[in-house]
Each structure stands twice: as C-alpha cells, then as structure tokens.
Design a protein around this motif. Structure first.
Motif, PDB file in Angstrom:
ATOM      1  N   ASP A   1      15.617  -1.472   6.199  1.00  0.00           N
ATOM      2  CA  ASP A   1      15.167  -2.818   6.597  1.00  0.00           C
ATOM      3  C   ASP A   1      14.389  -3.526   5.487  1.00  0.00           C
ATOM      4  O   ASP A   1      13.389  -4.200   5.750  1.00  0.00           O
ATOM      5  N   VAL A   2      14.814  -3.361   4.242  1.00  0.00           N
ATOM      6  CA  VAL A   2      14.117  -4.053   3.153  1.00  0.00           C
ATOM      7  C   VAL A   2      14.888  -5.280   2.661  1.00  0.00           C
ATOM      8  O   VAL A   2      14.402  -6.002   1.801  1.00  0.00           O
ATOM      9  N   LEU A   3      16.076  -5.514   3.205  1.00  0.00           N
ATOM     10  CA  LEU A   3      16.880  -6.638   2.751  1.00  0.00           C
ATOM     11  C   LEU A   3      16.135  -7.947   3.023  1.00  0.00           C
ATOM     12  O   LEU A   3      15.789  -8.272   4.155  1.00  0.00           O
ATOM     13  N   GLY A   4      15.885  -8.685   1.964  1.00  0.00           N
ATOM     14  CA  GLY A   4      15.190  -9.951   2.103  1.00  0.00           C
ATOM     15  C   GLY A   4      13.682  -9.842   2.201  1.00  0.00           C
ATOM     16  O   GLY A   4      12.992 -10.867   2.301  1.00  0.00           O
ATOM     17  N   GLU A   5      13.150  -8.614   2.149  1.00  0.00           N
ATOM     18  CA  GLU A   5      11.705  -8.434   2.252  1.00  0.00           C
ATOM     19  C   GLU A   5      11.028  -8.696   0.903  1.00  0.00           C
ATOM     20  O   GLU A   5      11.631  -8.524  -0.156  1.00  0.00           O
ATOM     21  N   ASP A   6       9.766  -9.087   0.963  1.00  0.00           N
ATOM     22  CA  ASP A   6       8.990  -9.289  -0.256  1.00  0.00           C
ATOM     23  C   ASP A   6       8.698  -7.932  -0.900  1.00  0.00           C
ATOM     24  O   ASP A   6       8.733  -6.891  -0.233  1.00  0.00           O
ATOM     25  N   ALA A   7       8.422  -7.920  -2.190  1.00  0.00           N
ATOM     26  CA  ALA A   7       8.121  -6.668  -2.893  1.00  0.00           C
ATOM     27  C   ALA A   7       6.875  -6.029  -2.285  1.00  0.00           C
ATOM     28  O   ALA A   7       5.894  -6.717  -1.987  1.00  0.00           O
ATOM     29  N   PRO A   8       6.897  -4.710  -2.074  1.00  0.00           N
ATOM     30  CA  PRO A   8       5.743  -4.038  -1.474  1.00  0.00           C
ATOM     31  C   PRO A   8       4.549  -4.031  -2.421  1.00  0.00           C
ATOM     32  O   PRO A   8       4.703  -3.928  -3.643  1.00  0.00           O
ATOM     33  N   ILE A   9       3.372  -4.136  -1.855  1.00  0.00           N
ATOM     34  CA  ILE A   9       2.146  -4.117  -2.648  1.00  0.00           C
ATOM     35  C   ILE A   9       1.244  -2.999  -2.139  1.00  0.00           C
ATOM     36  O   ILE A   9       0.883  -2.973  -0.965  1.00  0.00           O
ATOM     37  N   PHE A  10       0.898  -2.075  -3.015  1.00  0.00           N
ATOM     38  CA  PHE A  10      -0.010  -0.983  -2.684  1.00  0.00           C
ATOM     39  C   PHE A  10      -1.453  -1.434  -2.939  1.00  0.00           C
ATOM     40  O   PHE A  10      -1.732  -2.079  -3.955  1.00  0.00           O
ATOM     41  N   ARG A  11      -2.332  -1.091  -2.027  1.00  0.00           N
ATOM     42  CA  ARG A  11      -3.750  -1.407  -2.232  1.00  0.00           C
ATOM     43  C   ARG A  11      -4.341  -0.463  -3.279  1.00  0.00           C
ATOM     44  O   ARG A  11      -4.034   0.729  -3.299  1.00  0.00           O
ATOM     45  N   GLN A  12      -5.194  -0.985  -4.136  1.00  0.00           N
ATOM     46  CA  GLN A  12      -5.872  -0.138  -5.111  1.00  0.00           C
ATOM     47  C   GLN A  12      -6.868   0.777  -4.409  1.00  0.00           C
ATOM     48  O   GLN A  12      -7.513   0.384  -3.431  1.00  0.00           O
ATOM     49  N   GLN A  13      -6.999   1.974  -4.924  1.00  0.00           N
ATOM     50  CA  GLN A  13      -7.959   2.920  -4.353  1.00  0.00           C
ATOM     51  C   GLN A  13      -9.385   2.504  -4.713  1.00  0.00           C
ATOM     52  O   GLN A  13      -9.649   2.013  -5.810  1.00  0.00           O
ATOM     53  N   THR A  14     -10.289   2.746  -3.785  1.00  0.00           N
ATOM     54  CA  THR A  14     -11.694   2.504  -4.065  1.00  0.00           C
ATOM     55  C   THR A  14     -12.244   3.637  -4.924  1.00  0.00           C
ATOM     56  O   THR A  14     -11.605   4.690  -5.078  1.00  0.00           O
ATOM     57  N   ALA A  15     -13.421   3.450  -5.480  1.00  0.00           N
ATOM     58  CA  ALA A  15     -14.053   4.485  -6.294  1.00  0.00           C
ATOM     59  C   ALA A  15     -14.269   5.754  -5.468  1.00  0.00           C
ATOM     60  O   ALA A  15     -14.095   6.877  -5.958  1.00  0.00           O
ATOM     61  N   GLU A  16     -14.641   5.567  -4.206  1.00  0.00           N
ATOM     62  CA  GLU A  16     -14.864   6.729  -3.329  1.00  0.00           C
ATOM     63  C   GLU A  16     -13.560   7.471  -3.074  1.00  0.00           C
ATOM     64  O   GLU A  16     -13.531   8.709  -3.065  1.00  0.00           O
ATOM     65  N   GLU A  17     -12.481   6.734  -2.872  1.00  0.00           N
ATOM     66  CA  GLU A  17     -11.185   7.379  -2.642  1.00  0.00           C
ATOM     67  C   GLU A  17     -10.723   8.131  -3.881  1.00  0.00           C
ATOM     68  O   GLU A  17     -10.204   9.255  -3.779  1.00  0.00           O
ATOM     69  N   ARG A  18     -10.896   7.518  -5.057  1.00  0.00           N
ATOM     70  CA  ARG A  18     -10.511   8.210  -6.295  1.00  0.00           C
ATOM     71  C   ARG A  18     -11.312   9.492  -6.478  1.00  0.00           C
ATOM     72  O   ARG A  18     -10.764  10.507  -6.927  1.00  0.00           O
ATOM     73  N   LYS A  19     -12.584   9.455  -6.127  1.00  0.00           N
ATOM     74  CA  LYS A  19     -13.423  10.656  -6.256  1.00  0.00           C
ATOM     75  C   LYS A  19     -12.970  11.738  -5.274  1.00  0.00           C
ATOM     76  O   LYS A  19     -12.934  12.931  -5.617  1.00  0.00           O
ATOM     77  N   THR A  20     -12.596  11.336  -4.074  1.00  0.00           N
ATOM     78  CA  THR A  20     -12.110  12.298  -3.074  1.00  0.00           C
ATOM     79  C   THR A  20     -10.870  13.023  -3.590  1.00  0.00           C
ATOM     80  O   THR A  20     -10.756  14.252  -3.493  1.00  0.00           O
ATOM     81  N   VAL A  21      -9.937  12.254  -4.145  1.00  0.00           N
ATOM     82  CA  VAL A  21      -8.709  12.849  -4.675  1.00  0.00           C
ATOM     83  C   VAL A  21      -9.021  13.744  -5.872  1.00  0.00           C
ATOM     84  O   VAL A  21      -8.519  14.875  -5.975  1.00  0.00           O
ATOM     85  N   SER A  22      -9.860  13.254  -6.782  1.00  0.00           N
ATOM     86  CA  SER A  22     -10.202  14.030  -7.983  1.00  0.00           C
ATOM     87  C   SER A  22     -10.882  15.337  -7.619  1.00  0.00           C
ATOM     88  O   SER A  22     -10.567  16.394  -8.199  1.00  0.00           O
ATOM     89  N   ASP A  23     -11.801  15.295  -6.669  1.00  0.00           N
ATOM     90  CA  ASP A  23     -12.499  16.524  -6.250  1.00  0.00           C
ATOM     91  C   ASP A  23     -11.525  17.533  -5.658  1.00  0.00           C
ATOM     92  O   ASP A  23     -11.651  18.747  -5.896  1.00  0.00           O
ATOM     93  N   THR A  24     -10.559  17.050  -4.913  1.00  0.00           N
ATOM     94  CA  THR A  24      -9.578  17.956  -4.296  1.00  0.00           C
ATOM     95  C   THR A  24      -8.678  18.587  -5.347  1.00  0.00           C
ATOM     96  O   THR A  24      -8.392  19.789  -5.302  1.00  0.00           O
ATOM     97  N   VAL A  25      -8.219  17.779  -6.294  1.00  0.00           N
ATOM     98  CA  VAL A  25      -7.372  18.313  -7.368  1.00  0.00           C
ATOM     99  C   VAL A  25      -8.134  19.361  -8.174  1.00  0.00           C
ATOM    100  O   VAL A  25      -7.598  20.445  -8.483  1.00  0.00           O
ATOM    101  N   ASN A  26      -9.391  19.077  -8.501  1.00  0.00           N
ATOM    102  CA  ASN A  26     -10.203  20.040  -9.257  1.00  0.00           C
ATOM    103  C   ASN A  26     -10.415  21.317  -8.462  1.00  0.00           C
ATOM    104  O   ASN A  26     -10.407  22.419  -9.024  1.00  0.00           O
ATOM    105  N   MET A  27     -10.592  21.172  -7.147  1.00  0.00           N
ATOM    106  CA  MET A  27     -10.764  22.358  -6.303  1.00  0.00           C
ATOM    107  C   MET A  27      -9.522  23.248  -6.345  1.00  0.00           C
ATOM    108  O   MET A  27      -9.619  24.478  -6.488  1.00  0.00           O
ATOM    109  N   LEU A  28      -8.342  22.634  -6.261  1.00  0.00           N
ATOM    110  CA  LEU A  28      -7.103  23.411  -6.284  1.00  0.00           C
ATOM    111  C   LEU A  28      -6.880  24.049  -7.648  1.00  0.00           C
ATOM    112  O   LEU A  28      -6.359  25.173  -7.743  1.00  0.00           O
ATOM    113  N   MET A  29      -7.257  23.361  -8.723  1.00  0.00           N
ATOM    114  CA  MET A  29      -7.161  23.951 -10.055  1.00  0.00           C
ATOM    115  C   MET A  29      -8.094  25.153 -10.180  1.00  0.00           C
ATOM    116  O   MET A  29      -7.724  26.192 -10.745  1.00  0.00           O
TER     117      MET A  29
END
Length: 443
Positions: free
Chosen positions: A247-275
């Motif tokens: 159902d994308v025919l004729g739809e506008d290009a999708p726009i992803f919201r930028q991550q907040t600083a807190e969200e980036r830190k959450t992801v970074s902490d998780t990646v570091n934990m798994l490493m």
C-alpha cells in the motif's frame, strides 16, 4: 458456550510497550508501515551481538540454540529499503571498529609478505577474527570461521548484511551457490560445514559456520536467491520475511523521527553490554550465558498444537513444514528480548505476546511467499493437491462420508478416508452411530 458459536480469535498483535527500551526506540522512531521491519532489523543486529546467549527449545531438549536469525526485507525499487543502513551502522559500530583493527593486522602482514625477501623467514600468519560480512567466497568464509576456533576455541556468529540482494546473486554465482548451501547449516549451532579440496588457493577445514543475516531486495532478486532447489531443500523455512511496499503506491516518502539523546544512550548502553557479555578485556570469550526459557514452553506447545490442527484440517504440507521453523525463529527473538528485559519475571507476559505475534507473522510471510510452490513440489500420488480453502471448515456440522468424497472429488483431492482418519485421530470429529457413516464435528 458451544465452541461452534464462538467468535474466532483476533490475530495476535504487539504495541510499543511489549518491547524492551533498546528495541522500542526503533518502533517509536519508524513510520507506521516500517515499524515491524525496523524492529526486526534491530533484533537481527542484537542477536548477532548476543552470540554468547544460549537457550533450550522445548522441542529440541538435547542441544542449546544460539540466537541466529536470517532476515529478508522485501520492497520495490525506491520503496525505502535503505532504512536498514543507519540501524545497522548504529548497532554494529563497536563490532565494526573491532573488525577494523583486525583487518589492519591482516593488511600489515600482507604488506610484509610483499616486501620481504624470498630468503627471509616470515612470522606465522596472525590469527584475526572479523565478524561483519557483506559478500564473501566460500573459502574465505571457511577460513574466517576457522579463525574463531583457533583463537577462541568456539564459534562466533557472523553478521551478514547486504543492502542489495541482487549484487550477491549476480556478481559471483558460483561462490553464492556455495553460500546458499551453507545457509541451511548456518541457522543451527553445531551443524558443521566441511571443506576439503585439492586447490592450494583454497582453505580446508571442518567448521561450525553460524550467522545472522540481513538482506534487502526485490521479488525478482529473491526469486534468484531462493530458487526451486532452495525451496525444496528448506532454505526458505529459515527465513523471516518482512515487506515494506504494501500500500505504498502514491504515498509520500516515509520519514523516520530522529532519536533523542536519551534513546541513543539506551541503544549504546545495550550494545556495549552485549559486547561485554561476549569479550573480556583480555580479548578472550566470556562464558556462555544460558537463558532460562522454560516458562514459555507451554505457550510454544499451544501455538504449535493450533498449527497442527490447521494442518490436519487443510492437508497442507507447506503449513506443516513452515510452522515449525516459524516457531523456532520467533522463540529465538523472544529469548533475546527476554534477556534485554533483564530476564525479569514481570516481562514474561510481554515476551509471550511477542512470541505469538512473531510466530504467526513469520508463518504468514512464508506461506504467502512459498506455500503454494512448496505444496506443488511435495505433492504425493495419494494427495496430489492442497485445498485452496480449509476442507474441514467447508463441511457442515454433521456430514456423511459420501458428502466428504463429493467435496474431495470437486477439488481434485484424495478420497475422504485420508482426512477422516486424521480428523478422528485429532478428535476433530466423532461417529455417533458406528453402524452409519455419519460424522459430527466435536465443536
């Protein structure tokens, strides 16, 4: 209340609250049609990073499972498949930096070989371990997998990422055919691949090659990748398909919201934990971590039992094959999410909802893509067609054997006795009077 009058259950669904924070970020920042695909991309990366996690699957009690997922993102050209790139860059960055150090060591040794005199004895080739791949030959993949064993004594999961599946199937068809064979073995821990050739340019070893993969492509590229042989051999059952072009025919290009600083830190902490759960400061491996998943066993059994009932009703061999690995892949993802939740009991209901949703999502994707073709390939002389609609549901509450045979004949199916035997064994029907060939549904 009579089961025959009950409303059918709604298909399982998930919300943002069902994901741990490090996964929820990718749900919250994605536009609606990309939410599931974004979450699957992130989970695939996390599974590759969590290469030291193990868990026991209820139907496979003898061998532990690693969190191995093979994801395919499908869409038309220009549909936005490149959304995967920033997610992969963000989550795999620490591992790519580690790989870069290893490749510099390899390059330094290669330069030394070029400049050293023929009479000078070279030092032993360094043992280097890189895990991020894009496209690779069989010999090189075997060598890289063997390096894990030589350095650490155990296999580690590669992460195979390619934004254009077509480049893999077109650039080196012979090498890709070898990789297509290894696809089947890479899905399971402990399934070794052996290479033994006469060529000095090759690399020979018996290795356990395991990887998580993320390939983006169109339907045409997918048809080259998962060809008839791959469908018949079971490659397709190991895949998780997600589409972003519905159902994308004729739809506008999708726009992803930028991550907040807190969200980036959450992801970074998780990646570091798994490493940190994979490597020690001395660059040795951390012990394997077993995740206790016994609490989800009853849910897995119930879901699989429901699928078996559908198989008995429809006679679909594709459904019978696909639901089993759909459950495994969904359960592996659920195990990863449970670990990211801190393996806390209060998160179990959320993980159960995710398992039910994802198992059905994977199964529907496999059946829609390859179900009809798989059934055609595996049809038997005594069962040479699969019902287009559920045969059991077509029959009235009370029916005779002659009525069943008439429906079977119209659809080109085998005689009704085949289905009667399966339905009675599954207690879907009973015979009120043994002297009459009249049957009633049990619900």
């Amino acid at each position: 209340m009579n089961k025959a009058n009950q409303k059918p259950k709604s298909p399982p669904s998930v919300t943002a609250a069902d994901f741990p924070p490090a996964v929820r970020v990718f749900w919250d920042t994605a536009p609606e049609q990309f939410k599931v695909a974004s979450v699957l991309t992130a989970i695939d990366c996390y599974c590759a990073l969590a290469t030291r996690l193990r868990a026991m699957y209820v139907y496979d009690p003898l061998e532990p499972h690693a969190m191995l997922i093979q994801l395919l993102v499908l869409g038309e050209p220009g549909s936005g498949k490149s959304f995967t790139r920033p997610i992969v860059k963000q989550l795999m960055r620490p591992l790519k930096l580690k790989d870069l150090e290893q490749k510099r060591i390899e390059q330094a040794y290669a330069d030394l070989k070029k400049t050293a005199s023929k009479n000078k004895q070279l030092p032993e080739e360094p043992i280097t371990c890189t895990r991020n791949l894009q496209t690779i030959t069989r010999a090189k993949l075997v060598k890289r997998a063997d390096m894990f064993i030589r350095k650490y004594g155990e296999p580690l999961a590669f992460f195979f990422f390619n934004e254009e599946l077509a480049t893999m199937t077109e650039s080196n068809k012979r090498a890709f055919a070898d990789l297509n064979t290894m696809d089947r073995l890479a899905y399971d821990l402990g399934a070794e691949f052996g290479s033994d050739t006469l060529s000095d340019a090759s690399y020979n070893a018996d290795v356990d090659i395991i990887y998580c993969s993320l390939f983006c492509g169109t339907d045409n590229a997918l048809a080259e990748y998962i060809n008839k042989r791959a469908i018949e051999g079971g490659n397709c059952t190991r895949k998780v398909l997600t589409r972003i072009d519905d159902d994308v025919l004729g739809e506008d290009a999708p726009i992803f919201r930028q991550q907040t600083a807190e969200e980036r830190k959450t992801v970074s902490d998780t990646v570091n934990m798994l490493m940190e759960e994979t490597y020690t400061e001395e660059d040795t491996l951390q012990p394997v971590h077993m995740v206790n998943m016994e609490w989800i066993n009853a849910t897995v059994r119930r879901w699989c039992a429901g699928q078996r009932e559908i198989v008995i009703k429809t006679g679909s061999r594709a459904h019978n094959c696909f639901y089993k690995r759909s459950s495994v892949s969904a359960w592996r993802m659920a195990t990863l999410l449970y670990h990211l939740w801190g393996e806390k009991e209060e998160a179990q209901k959320k993980v159960i909802r995710f398992y039910r949703f994802m198992a059905q999502y994977i199964l529907d994707g496999l059946l829609n893509q390859w179900g009809k073709e798989y059934d055609q390939m595996h049809k038997h002389d005594d069962d040479d067609s699969t019902p287009k609609v559920c045969l059991f549901d077509q029959m009235p509450q009370r029916f005779s054997r002659d009525q069943l045979n008439e429906v079977c004949a119209k659809q080109g199916l085998s005689p009704g006795r085949t289905f009667l035997s399966k339905w009675r064994k599954a207690r879907l029907i009973h015979q009120p009077n043994p002297s009459e060939e009249i049957y009633e549904k049990t619900y």
